[in-house]
Design an enzyme around this catalytic site. Structure first.
Site, PDB file in Angstrom:
ATOM      1  N   THR A   1     -14.436  33.267-101.467  1.00 49.49           N
ATOM      2  CA  THR A   1     -15.660  34.008-101.768  1.00 49.49           C
ATOM      3  C   THR A   1     -16.878  33.236-101.273  1.00 49.49           C
ATOM      4  O   THR A   1     -17.726  33.772-100.570  1.00 49.49           O
ATOM      5  CB  THR A   1     -15.766  34.257-103.283  1.00 49.49           C
ATOM      6  OG1 THR A   1     -14.656  35.062-103.705  1.00 49.49           O
ATOM      7  CG2 THR A   1     -17.056  34.982-103.611  1.00 49.49           C
ATOM      8  N   CYS A   2     -16.960  31.959-101.629  1.00 49.91           N
ATOM      9  CA  CYS A   2     -18.132  31.148-101.263  1.00 49.91           C
ATOM     10  C   CYS A   2     -18.301  31.050 -99.757  1.00 49.91           C
ATOM     11  O   CYS A   2     -19.370  31.309 -99.220  1.00 49.91           O
ATOM     12  CB  CYS A   2     -17.999  29.749-101.863  1.00 49.91           C
ATOM     13  SG  CYS A   2     -19.137  28.554-101.144  1.00 49.91           S
ATOM     14  N   ILE A 143     -28.054  36.901-107.124  1.00 55.06           N
ATOM     15  CA  ILE A 143     -27.791  37.590-105.862  1.00 55.06           C
ATOM     16  C   ILE A 143     -28.938  38.530-105.517  1.00 55.06           C
ATOM     17  O   ILE A 143     -29.435  38.544-104.378  1.00 55.06           O
ATOM     18  CB  ILE A 143     -26.456  38.357-105.941  1.00 55.06           C
ATOM     19  CG1 ILE A 143     -25.291  37.385-106.131  1.00 55.06           C
ATOM     20  CG2 ILE A 143     -26.238  39.186-104.684  1.00 55.06           C
ATOM     21  CD1 ILE A 143     -23.961  38.070-106.403  1.00 55.06           C
ATOM     22  N   VAL A 196     -31.643  52.698-113.641  1.00 53.39           N
ATOM     23  CA  VAL A 196     -31.724  53.653-112.545  1.00 53.39           C
ATOM     24  C   VAL A 196     -30.697  54.768-112.748  1.00 53.39           C
ATOM     25  O   VAL A 196     -29.619  54.541-113.308  1.00 53.39           O
ATOM     26  CB  VAL A 196     -31.482  52.966-111.187  1.00 53.39           C
ATOM     27  CG1 VAL A 196     -32.577  51.956-110.906  1.00 53.39           C
ATOM     28  CG2 VAL A 196     -30.109  52.306-111.139  1.00 53.39           C
ATOM     29  N   GLY A 225     -23.698  41.728-110.068  1.00 56.21           N
ATOM     30  CA  GLY A 225     -22.699  40.726-110.416  1.00 56.21           C
ATOM     31  C   GLY A 225     -21.381  40.956-109.710  1.00 56.21           C
ATOM     32  O   GLY A 225     -21.217  41.915-108.941  1.00 56.21           O
ATOM     33  N   HIS A 399     -44.415   8.332-104.510  1.00 59.55           N
ATOM     34  CA  HIS A 399     -45.587   9.186-104.314  1.00 59.55           C
ATOM     35  C   HIS A 399     -45.929   9.228-102.832  1.00 59.55           C
ATOM     36  O   HIS A 399     -45.930   8.183-102.168  1.00 59.55           O
ATOM     37  CB  HIS A 399     -46.787   8.626-105.084  1.00 59.55           C
ATOM     38  CG  HIS A 399     -48.062   9.374-104.825  1.00 59.55           C
ATOM     39  ND1 HIS A 399     -48.339  10.583-105.398  1.00 59.55           N
ATOM     40  CD2 HIS A 399     -49.119   9.080-104.014  1.00 59.55           C
ATOM     41  CE1 HIS A 399     -49.521  10.999-104.992  1.00 59.55           C
ATOM     42  NE2 HIS A 399     -50.020  10.099-104.137  1.00 59.55           N
TER      43      HIS A 399
END
Length: 419
Positions: A1-2, A143, A196, A225, A399
């Site tokens: 998937t990734c 997402i 919706v 999702g 810094h």
């Protein structure tokens, strides 16, 4: 998937959008260039190149480790058995242990069946070869916000819908508001607490109804999702238990109710659907298989990053989660408005927020702003090691850096703010 349908291709598109945004606003830094254009087909080609490079690299690693890779569709055929359907037929494999790591698939919602043309999943959207035009995105989680961000950076009209009351549901509300404001300032129309109705697909585009209103767009991206990919794996032939499609495991070993069958990654019940969480779960499972020793994942110290522009990253508990667990909490936040490096970069909007137990350790943190996904790891160590604010604040930050915002927040959490 990734690697193929998630993190890597999505972030490659986001990087392209970030470069386009930088060039478009170069005049803010005294750099004058011709008006830039974005070639979607070239963007797609680069996405595919990046994915192929990583796929080939991983394949090389597996070959080097003498791992047998069988290309096909596998299913569990009982304890210790996996059947793989290949182009040449099928093959049965046997082993004392099986690890199921089949990832996830995009979820849809009623009235929005994926058609690959007007109603798209995030998988579909990763292969855009031309400008999609006006886009409505249903779902403002990670997402949805990432796609909204990259599309608006590339000049698209974007409408973002979320049925809950904030973007990135479950995130720290203050941080979510900060992200919402910045996304809206860049032109995204965001509607939260909105449901919706079914899409109306016509020849000229798609109508997305909500309440008494509607918007007209060219395509709808459904980003509500991802669901666990467990429906066709043959798990019913074992004692493996599911909860809403997710696999129930022992979170010390990742073993299921079927001895010798393990599960890791997006399919595991109750754990975050994050690639790096899946990596850690796999290491834990392999460690137990190889040694009999448990090495459970510390989920509280796993960062979550939303790669929008700006980024949003968090680790540990939110204030609401900490209070629900019974902690008396102290919260400290610091904006990027006075951080020199952020001003230099023209990105001085955002914040760092730290949640700690009263007279106790740091419990969680959230960062909104440039490179938040990198900055969060300093706070990951603080959460993972249960550092006291005073302990974490004892170290000096260079810094000018963005990390000074983290240092300032830690100093304030320790009771001795510098500014």
């Amino acid at each position: 998937t990734c690697l193929i349908r998630g993190c890597i291709p999505a972030k490659t598109w986001l990087q392209a959008a970030d470069v386009f945004h930088t060039v478009t606003h170069a005049a803010d830094f005294g750099v004058h260039a011709s008006v830039p254009t974005f070639d979607w087909s070239e963007g797609l080609a680069r996405k595919n190149q990046v994915v192929d490079q990583l796929v080939n690299g991983l394949s090389g690693l597996l070959k080097h480790r003498k791992v047998d890779v069988i290309d096909g569709y596998g299913r569990v055929a009982g304890p210790g058995k996996v059947v793989v359907e290949t182009d040449g037929g099928s093959q049965e494999l046997e082993g004392s242990n099986i690890i199921v790591a089949t990832g996830s698939v995009p979820r849809s919602i009623p009235g929005y069946d994926f058609d690959g043309d007007r109603i798209l999943s995030s998988d579909d959207a990763l292969d855009w070869s031309e400008d999609p035009g006006r886009v409505a995105i249903n779902g403002a989680g990670a997402i949805g916000c990432e796609f909204a961000s990259l599309l608006t950076d590339l000049g698209n009209e974007v409408h973002l819908f979320e049925m809950l009351d904030q973007v990135i549901p479950g995130a720290d509300p203050q941080a979510a508001r900060a992200l919402d404001r910045q996304l809206a300032a860049r032109g995204i129309t965001i509607r939260t607490s909105v449901s919706v109705g079914p899409a109306v697909v016509g020849d000229g585009g798609v109508s997305v109804p909500f309440g008494e209103e509607s918007v007209e767009v060219d395509v709808v991206l459904v980003a509500v999702g991802r669901a666990p990919r467990t429906g066709d794996l043959g798990l019913e032939s074992t004692k493996v238990e599911l909860d809403g499609g997710y696999v129930l495991v022992d979170l010390d070993t990742y073993e299921t109710a079927e001895p010798g069958v393990y599960a890791v990654g997006d399919i595991v019940a109750g754990t975050p659907q994050l690639a790096h969480a899946g990596f850690a779960e796999a290491i834990a499972a392999i460690t137990y298989i190889a040694t009999g020793e448990t090495n459970p994942v510390n989920y509280r110290a796993i960062p979550l990053v939303v790669y929008s522009h700006p980024e949003m990253a968090s680790v540990g508990l939110t204030q609401a989660q900490a209070e629900e667990l019974g902690y008396e909490v102290e919260k400290t936040s610091h904006t990027l408005a006075g951080v020199g490096r952020a001003i230099i970069r023209g990105e001085a909007q955002g914040l760092v927020k730290v949640i700690s137990a009263k007279d106790g350790p740091i419990l969680g943190a959230t960062v909104v702003g440039p490179d938040a996904g990198e900055l969060i790891h300093e706070l990951m160590y603080a959460v993972g090691w249960e550092a006291l604010p005073a302990e974490a604040a004892a170290f000096v930050h260079a810094h000018p850096t963005l990390s000074e915002a983290v240092g300032e927040t830690l100093l304030a959490a320790a009771g001795r703010p510098l500014h």
